[in-house]
Design an enzyme around this catalytic site. Structure first.
Site, PDB file in Angstrom:
ATOM      1  N   TYR A 107       0.851  -1.189   0.000  1.00  0.00           N
ATOM      2  CA  TYR A 107       0.000   0.000   0.000  1.00  0.00           C
ATOM      3  C   TYR A 107       0.887   1.239   0.000  1.00  0.00           C
ATOM      4  O   TYR A 107       1.544   1.538   0.994  1.00  0.00           O
ATOM      5  CB  TYR A 107      -0.909  -0.033   1.229  1.00  0.00           C
ATOM      6  CG  TYR A 107      -1.848   1.134   1.410  1.00  0.00           C
ATOM      7  CD1 TYR A 107      -2.158   2.009   0.376  1.00  0.00           C
ATOM      8  CD2 TYR A 107      -2.460   1.350   2.650  1.00  0.00           C
ATOM      9  CE1 TYR A 107      -3.044   3.063   0.560  1.00  0.00           C
ATOM     10  CE2 TYR A 107      -3.339   2.393   2.846  1.00  0.00           C
ATOM     11  CZ  TYR A 107      -3.623   3.252   1.796  1.00  0.00           C
ATOM     12  OH  TYR A 107      -4.489   4.301   1.991  1.00  0.00           O
ATOM     13  N   ARG A 151       0.034  10.245   3.182  1.00  0.00           N
ATOM     14  CA  ARG A 151      -0.085   9.919   4.605  1.00  0.00           C
ATOM     15  C   ARG A 151       1.227   9.410   5.210  1.00  0.00           C
ATOM     16  O   ARG A 151       1.495   9.622   6.376  1.00  0.00           O
ATOM     17  CB  ARG A 151      -1.183   8.867   4.817  1.00  0.00           C
ATOM     18  CG  ARG A 151      -2.591   9.420   4.670  1.00  0.00           C
ATOM     19  CD  ARG A 151      -3.621   8.379   5.027  1.00  0.00           C
ATOM     20  NE  ARG A 151      -4.977   8.892   4.918  1.00  0.00           N
ATOM     21  CZ  ARG A 151      -5.637   9.516   5.890  1.00  0.00           C
ATOM     22  NH1 ARG A 151      -5.046   9.703   7.054  1.00  0.00           N
ATOM     23  NH2 ARG A 151      -6.862   9.945   5.715  1.00  0.00           N
ATOM     24  N   LYS A 210      -1.671  -1.527  -3.788  1.00  0.00           N
ATOM     25  CA  LYS A 210      -2.682  -0.460  -3.763  1.00  0.00           C
ATOM     26  C   LYS A 210      -1.913   0.842  -3.949  1.00  0.00           C
ATOM     27  O   LYS A 210      -1.174   1.268  -3.077  1.00  0.00           O
ATOM     28  CB  LYS A 210      -3.440  -0.468  -2.441  1.00  0.00           C
ATOM     29  CG  LYS A 210      -4.435   0.676  -2.285  1.00  0.00           C
ATOM     30  CD  LYS A 210      -5.061   0.682  -0.899  1.00  0.00           C
ATOM     31  CE  LYS A 210      -5.992   1.876  -0.704  1.00  0.00           C
ATOM     32  NZ  LYS A 210      -6.547   1.922   0.676  1.00  0.00           N
ATOM     33  N   ILE A 251      -9.218  -0.258  -4.431  1.00  0.00           N
ATOM     34  CA  ILE A 251      -9.470  -0.421  -3.001  1.00  0.00           C
ATOM     35  C   ILE A 251     -10.171   0.872  -2.601  1.00  0.00           C
ATOM     36  O   ILE A 251      -9.554   1.931  -2.552  1.00  0.00           O
ATOM     37  CB  ILE A 251      -8.179  -0.636  -2.192  1.00  0.00           C
ATOM     38  CG1 ILE A 251      -7.355  -1.790  -2.787  1.00  0.00           C
ATOM     39  CG2 ILE A 251      -8.525  -0.891  -0.728  1.00  0.00           C
ATOM     40  CD1 ILE A 251      -8.054  -3.127  -2.792  1.00  0.00           C
TER      41      ILE A 251
END
Length: 296
Positions: free
Chosen positions: A134, A139, A162, A204
């Protein structure tokens, strides 16, 4: 790793006291399975994973696996910025019967590309489960470059990524230079159709909590060759995709779920739900419903 076309990054339902609410979790999962979700991603960012301790994550994994009962894959989000802790949580999820693991790029300590490769390869050696990488620079403060993903894809149980970098160029390079069994999923709802157009697998999703069926229609239209229909659905959904991120995730999507009658409780500090984004979402949701009625 069979995630299907749409994996939902599931919110975590909380009681009024702030604990995990199993009854609400069951209602949410039944709603998702019945409305276009092909796989569940549990304890991702949308599930407020930073506020959940190890024991709570284990409870959430076990509860989701029990409720789903093999109907769709359950993917456990075990990634942290601590390699040893991630391995420990991954082994917990594996022992509980998870179908796969999602591993976010380490956040806060900002490893370089060699550090990221070592982190993920160490974890891969400690589990037999398939792994979903991911990448979310917004973030984690680090961008896992295509060459790192490509190198990791050569490990037998790292089977998908992802991609939430927002870069279609980056996604295209990964698709081009990995084998056909390695799958690239969009981490941004709004890039689902553009990613499909360059060979991606699916998404996702956060928005699939409330528009999973419509997103399936879009993906199926594209894959069946009806690109004009897919593009039309994409344009209808686009304002909604943006609205679910009009405030810190998952505040808007929990509000959206409540609006359609699925209660999931509030959010945990440091997030606070003060109604921000509600008016914008209401306006977008009403326009979306009117547009869908016109289309049918």
């Amino acid at each position: 790793m069979e995630l299907g076309q749409i994996g939902t990054a599931m919110v975590t339902p909380f009681s009024e006291e702030g604990s995990i609410d199993r009854d609400l979790l069951e209602k949410l999962i039944e709603h998702l399975i019945g409305s276009g979700t092909d796989s569940l991603i549990v304890c991702g960012t949308t599930g407020e994973s930073p506020t959940l301790n190890h024991a709570e994550k284990a409870v959430l994994f076990a509860s989701a696996i029990e409720i789903v009962n093999g109907r769709i894959p359950v993917i456990a989000g075990t990634g942290t910025f601590n390699t040893a802790e991630t391995i420990k949580l991954t082994k917990t999820a594996e022992s509980l019967g998870a179908d796969g693991i999602m591993l976010v790029t380490p956040y806060y300590n900002k490893p370089d590309q060699k550090g990221m490769y070592a982190h993920f390869s160490h974890i891969a050696k400690e589990t037999e489960l398939p792994l979903l990488l991911y990448n979310i620079p917004g973030r984690s403060a680090v961008n896992m470059l295509p060459e790192t993903v490509i190198a990791l894809s050569k490990l037998k149980n790292i089977r998908a990524v992802k991609e939430a970098s927002g870069s279609l160029d980056q996604m295209a390079e990964i698709i081009t230079k990995t084998d056909s069994g390695f799958k690239v999923y969009s981490g941004d709802d709004a890039l689902t159709l553009p990613l499909l157009s360059i060979g991606g697998e699916g998404v996702i999703s956060v928005a699939s909590h409330v528009v999973g069926n419509e997103m399936q229609q879009m993906i199926n239209a594209f894959k069946s060759g009806n690109t004009k229909e897919a593009a039309k659905i994409h344009r209808i959904l686009l304002p909604l995709f943006h609205a679910v991120f009009s405030a810190p995730n998952p505040i808007p999507i929990k509000y959206a779920l409540q609006k359609i009658g699925i209660e999931t409780g509030g959010v945990r500090l440091p997030l606070m739900s003060n109604g921000e984004g509600a008016a914008e979402f209401d306006q977008v949701w009403d326009a979306f419903q009117k547009q869908m009625k016109l289309e049918h």
